[in-house]
Structure formats: structure tokens, C-alpha cells
Design an enzyme around this catalytic site. Structure first.
Site, PDB file in Angstrom:
ATOM      1  N   CYS A  40       0.856  -1.194   0.000  1.00  0.00           N
ATOM      2  CA  CYS A  40       0.000   0.000   0.000  1.00  0.00           C
ATOM      3  C   CYS A  40       0.887   1.237   0.000  1.00  0.00           C
ATOM      4  O   CYS A  40       1.675   1.440   0.940  1.00  0.00           O
ATOM      5  CB  CYS A  40      -0.924   0.006   1.219  1.00  0.00           C
ATOM      6  SG  CYS A  40      -1.852   1.550   1.392  1.00  0.00           S
ATOM      7  N   CYS A  43       0.756   3.505   3.280  1.00  0.00           N
ATOM      8  CA  CYS A  43       1.120   3.027   4.609  1.00  0.00           C
ATOM      9  C   CYS A  43       2.501   3.534   5.024  1.00  0.00           C
ATOM     10  O   CYS A  43       3.402   3.707   4.187  1.00  0.00           O
ATOM     11  CB  CYS A  43       1.104   1.499   4.646  1.00  0.00           C
ATOM     12  SG  CYS A  43      -0.557   0.792   4.799  1.00  0.00           S
ATOM     13  N   HIS A 112      -3.224   1.643   8.265  1.00  0.00           N
ATOM     14  CA  HIS A 112      -4.055   1.246   7.129  1.00  0.00           C
ATOM     15  C   HIS A 112      -5.530   1.222   7.544  1.00  0.00           C
ATOM     16  O   HIS A 112      -6.217   0.211   7.449  1.00  0.00           O
ATOM     17  CB  HIS A 112      -3.630  -0.114   6.582  1.00  0.00           C
ATOM     18  CG  HIS A 112      -4.214  -0.403   5.226  1.00  0.00           C
ATOM     19  ND1 HIS A 112      -3.732   0.165   4.078  1.00  0.00           N
ATOM     20  CD2 HIS A 112      -5.261  -1.175   4.848  1.00  0.00           C
ATOM     21  CE1 HIS A 112      -4.443  -0.258   3.043  1.00  0.00           C
ATOM     22  NE2 HIS A 112      -5.384  -1.080   3.487  1.00  0.00           N
ATOM     23  N   HIS A 163      -6.852   2.726   1.649  1.00  0.00           N
ATOM     24  CA  HIS A 163      -6.249   3.479   2.743  1.00  0.00           C
ATOM     25  C   HIS A 163      -6.868   4.874   2.804  1.00  0.00           C
ATOM     26  O   HIS A 163      -6.946   5.584   1.811  1.00  0.00           O
ATOM     27  CB  HIS A 163      -4.729   3.573   2.515  1.00  0.00           C
ATOM     28  CG  HIS A 163      -3.969   4.099   3.686  1.00  0.00           C
ATOM     29  ND1 HIS A 163      -2.925   3.409   4.249  1.00  0.00           N
ATOM     30  CD2 HIS A 163      -4.071   5.247   4.396  1.00  0.00           C
ATOM     31  CE1 HIS A 163      -2.421   4.114   5.250  1.00  0.00           C
ATOM     32  NE2 HIS A 163      -3.116   5.240   5.352  1.00  0.00           N
ATOM     33  N   HIS A 165      -7.819   8.514   2.766  1.00  0.00           N
ATOM     34  CA  HIS A 165      -7.137   9.670   2.183  1.00  0.00           C
ATOM     35  C   HIS A 165      -8.164  10.714   1.769  1.00  0.00           C
ATOM     36  O   HIS A 165      -9.360  10.450   1.674  1.00  0.00           O
ATOM     37  CB  HIS A 165      -6.289   9.259   0.976  1.00  0.00           C
ATOM     38  CG  HIS A 165      -7.088   8.724  -0.178  1.00  0.00           C
ATOM     39  ND1 HIS A 165      -7.659   7.467  -0.177  1.00  0.00           N
ATOM     40  CD2 HIS A 165      -7.441   9.289  -1.366  1.00  0.00           C
ATOM     41  CE1 HIS A 165      -8.313   7.269  -1.305  1.00  0.00           C
ATOM     42  NE2 HIS A 165      -8.215   8.365  -2.048  1.00  0.00           N
TER      43      HIS A 165
END
Length: 342
Positions: A40, A43, A112, A163, A165
Site C-alpha cells: 500500500c 502506509c 491502514h 487506505h 485519504h
């Protein structure tokens, strides 16, 4: 019984039709994912998988593009617009501007997490502080006329990265819908000597059925003409500034209210996709009337809009611009208000 309600803030009509609530395409749940992904790019520890950071809130003794950050801002790898493009306007029958603008990703947390509901109050405060810094910085570029500040959570809301954002897009134009909204706000303020949001809040407080929660300076409520089932607005009661000028004290008051509302929504809706946007009035000379610029904090109150994406829209909505909402905002607010321990 259904009602056709008028949304004074957005100048639209909404059909509130609870009879349609039990249609087979109505679903509020999605699979919840919270798995650490080695690859990811958002992360902590994978900083080299993103473009170099623009800004970060970091722990003491840590360095840019390394571990130790709390929030991190990077250019979007798949930009809709680019700050490197020439700021050039082409006129004629096929008028266009070159793809100038800013497109940034705010990585909300090093963990995460896939939902804002998983955040702590400190996470929310640092997120708001990060957004404040980025909008303040982008406003210094006078080529940027408007800044869109939004969060997509879940695939139904348009997210392609699990994730958590947020996105910041700065444009050299003001979108028509936003220009008209701020013009209405200014005209209302000029005629009534108080803001449209202030008037809406006053009536919502008097009615009280759609109020979810209050703090000293903010009110969370389900709008009278909610476009989305369980839609929530959080608005400031007074002129506290915009996202780029709001104080630390206001952020500390706003953070627990926002997080509490989201947790109440999760109790009612389980895991749900949603869009969140923060009001960002244009503040550049020449982009809007000078009178509005000089009174923008009074005319355009700070607000956050949370729009759950739990109901699919069809041809009627697309062809008319009139949305059918199967959940009355009075019921939504009552259910959210009753979740005292969220």
C-alpha cells in the site's frame, strides 16, 4: 406520503419518498476491510512508493519522505490537473484552458485505516490542521480561483484506494454550481444582513426534529431537503473563518463533533460508503465580486457535508436533476440522535 422539498442552500428540489425505502436495490452495508498491505503506497514505511511529500505533520526528529509522520501530503500520481502545465486560456468555438491546476492527496493516517470511524480525535484534529495548511498555501497562487476539498470513502463513493485519504484539487476556474451557490449566499446576506446558513440553522433549531448534536460553535443536523439518505451537515453558528483560517480552538471543538456523528452513522448504517466535502469559498480578487470577498466569512459559513452513498440513482435523477430520497431526514436525525454512546 411523499413530499417535494426545496433545498434553499443548493437551489434544488428533492423528493422525500419513504414508500421507496424497501426497494430491492436499497442496501446500506458493505464489506469492511482493514488489512495491512505491504504494497500500500499510503502506509507508513512505503514512502518511496509515492511522489515526494509536499507537507507533513511529523514527530520530532523525523525527516521528509521517511517514517514518523502523522499526516502526509503528496501530489496525486494520477493527476486530473497539473501545476506544471502552462496557465493559458484558448478562445474560439472550442474554448479551453490548458490542464493547469493542483491535485494533491492527503494521506490521513499512517495506519491502514479504511474508514474515518477508526480515527482518534487527535487524528481528526491533525487532519483538519493539514487541510488548513494546504488550502492556505494554495490560495497564495493567484492563478487558482477555486479549491475543492473532498473525501471519497468506499467504492460506491468513487474511491479506488482503500487506505483513508482526502483529495485537494485547485482549479483556475470556479465551477458553475459553486459560483451560483456563492452568488445566492451573497445576495441573501446583502438583503437580510445575515447569512443563509445562519437562517437555516435558526429554523432547524426552532424545529429541532432534524438536529443531531450541538457544540458551542457548531451544529450537526440532517438537512430539511436531504439529497442523500442520512445526509448530515455540520455548520458553524457564527463567522469563524474558512478551512484555511479557522482557529486551533475551533478545530479542537469541531473534531469530536465530527467523529461522534460518524460513529453514530456507523451504528445505524454499519459499514457505509460516503463522500465528504468541506466548504471552500473562492477568495481571489477577480474571481468573484469584491463585495462578496470582503464579507465572505459572514455570507458563507464554514460547513462540512457528509453524503452516504447507500442508494443507487437511476434515469429519473440523471435526466431531471431531482433526487428521490427514501429516508426522511426527520427519521434519520432521530435515529442518529438516539445513539448517545457513539
Amino acid at each position: 406520503m411523499s413530499e417535494i422539498r426545496y433545498d434553499r442552500l443548493h437551489d434544488t428540489h428533492v423528493i422525500i419518498a419513504p414508500e421507496r425505502l424497501h426497494r430491492t436495490d436499497y442496501s446500506v452495508k458493505r464489506d469492511e476491510v482493514n488489512i495491512e498491505h505491504k504494497n500500500c503506497p499510503f502506509c507508513e514505511g512505503n514512502e518511496k512508493l509515492t511522489p515526494p511529500e509536499i507537507f507533513a505533520i511529523r514527530g520530532k526528529g523525523t525527516f521528509a519522505n521517511e517514517e514518523g509522520w502523522h499526516t502526509r501530503v503528496v501530489p496525486n500520481l494520477f493527476k486530473a490537473v497539473q501545476i506544471e502545465m502552462p496557465y493559458k486560456h484558448h478562445y474560439g468555438p472550442f474554448e479551453y484552458l490548458e490542464g493547469f491546476g493542483a491535485h494533491e492527496i492527503v494521506i490521513d493516517t499512517p495506519k491502514h485505516h479504511t474508514s474515518m470511524v477508526q480515527w482518534s480525535q487527535e487524528n481528526v484534529e491533525e487532519w483538519l490542521q493539514t487541510l488548513r495548511q494546504r488550502v492556505s498555501d494554495l490560495r497564495r497562487d493567484h492563478r487558482i480561483a477555486y479549491i475543492s476539498l473532498f473525501k471519497n470513502e468506499g467504492t460506491q463513493a468513487g474511491s479506488t484506494q482503500a487506505h483513508s485519504h482526502t483529495q485537494v484539487i485547485g482549479l483556475p476556474i470556479i465551477p458553475k454550481i459553486q459560483k451560483e451557490a456563492y452568488a445566492r449566499s451573497y445576495e441573501y446576506y446583502k438583503s437580510n444582513e445575515h447569512s443563509l446558513v445562519e437562517s437555516v440553522l435558526m429554523h432547524e433549531e426552532e424545529d429541532s426534529r432534524r438536529i443531531i448534536a450541538n457544540s458551542s460553535d457548531f451544529t450537526a443536523y440532517c438537512p430539511y431537503a436531504s439529497t442523500y439518505p442520512f445526509e448530515v451537515m455540520i455548520s458553524s453558528k457564527a463567522a469563524l473563518g474558512q478551512i484555511d483560517t479557522i482557529s486551533d480552538e475551533s478545530i479542537k471543538e469541531l473534531a469530536p463533533l465530527l467523529l461522534g456523528v460518524l460513529k453514530k452513522m456507523k451504528i445505524q448504517l454499519d459499514s457505509f460508503d460516503f463522500n465528504l466535502c468541506i466548504s471552500t469559498p473562492p477568495l481571489q480578487e477577480g474571481s468573484i465580486e469584491h463585495e462578496l470577498l470582503s464579507s465572505v466569512d459572514e455570507a458563507c459559513r464554514f460547513s462540512i457535508r457528509i453524503m452516504p452513498r447507500i442508494y443507487k440513482y437511476g434515469g429519473f435523477e440523471q435526466s431531471t436533476g431531482v433526487v428521490i430520497n427514501p429516508v426522511t431526514p426527520e427519521l434519520a436525525a432521530k435515529l442518529l440522535r438516539e445513539e448517545k454512546d457513539a
